[in-house]
Enzyme design. Structure first.
Site, PDB file in Angstrom:
ATOM      1  CB  CYS A 101       3.661   1.364   5.180  1.00 48.00           C
ATOM      2  SG  CYS A 101       2.233   0.290   5.438  1.00 48.00           S
ATOM      3  CB  CYS A 114      -0.971  -0.021   1.168  1.00 50.36           C
ATOM      4  SG  CYS A 114      -0.265  -0.549   2.734  1.00 50.36           S
TER       5      CYS A 114
HETATM    6 FE    FE Z   1       1.659   0.136   3.139  1.00 54.80          FE
END
Ligand code: FE
Length: 211
Positions: A114, A112
């Site tokens: 992070c 994703c």
């Molecule tokens: Fe992530």
């Protein structure tokens, strides 16, 4: 069970996507004349490029000038970073990785986006993009070249995949010629991208020592 037991007159289903809610909120605030969309853009721009990454740059500059801090940072980055006052959500579980002659580190989140918010601010759009997330792992050298970073063939590139449990801060190499610079001036050499690993820390062209 009766699918229509709830009351349709109450309106539509809640938006499933938080982004939609944010958009709706922004539209409402703009409609009411409470905020100016240009101001919001300017705020995001500032947090993404200037304010946010300045924290990380100060961490790097301190590590460059203070060997004890550097050891602490490599050993327990979360605590060392917190000692400078940079704490908060997405700043837990920090790990510092250090560039050196022959070793270059680069950070991605393949799942994703992070990202260590407390030291780098908001992630850039490209960091969250599917091409970066996949290609950083498959072809890090090619990605670096697109960012204008050409490393010697012999340099090992280590790619770190972030998670919510582990967020990385790249400590770039201190540029040659910066020996006399103050910690504050050194921090100005450290860009956001250098701390993601898609750039190097360099002296500004004007300050380059004469050959
Ligand atoms: Fe992530």
């Amino acid at each position: 069970m009766d699918e229509h037991s709830h009351n349709h007159a109450d309106g539509q289903a809640a938006p499933s996507d938080p982004a939609l809610r944010v958009k709706a909120l922004e539209s409402l605030l703009v409609d009411k004349g409470i905020v100016d969309p240009a101001a919001i853009d300017a705020f995001i721009e500032a947090y993404e490029h200037r304010i946010g990454p300045r924290n990380g740059a100060r961490v790097v500059a301190r590590a460059w000038v203070d060997p004890d801090f550097k050891r602490w940072l490599m050993d327990d980055a979360t605590a060392a970073i917190a000692s400078l006052g940079y704490t908060g959500r997405q700043g837990e579980h920090m790990v510092a990785v250090e560039n050196a002659a022959g070793v270059h580190n680069m950070v991605v989140c393949t799942l994703c986006s992070c990202y260590p918010w407390t030291v780098l601010g908001l992630p850039p759009v490209w960091y969250k993009s599917a091409p970066y997330r996949s290609r950083a792992v498959i072809d890090p050298r090619g990605v670096l070249a697109e960012f204008g970073v050409e490393l010697p063939d012999a340099t090992e590139i280590r790619v770190w995949d972030s998670t919510s449990e582990m967020r990385y801060l790249v400590i770039p190499e201190r540029p040659a010629g910066s020996e006399e610079m103050s910690e504050e001036d050194l921090a100005d050499l450290v860009s956001r991208d250098a701390m993601i690993g898609t750039a190097l820390a360099t002296l500004p062209a004007a300050k380059e020592p004469a050959p």
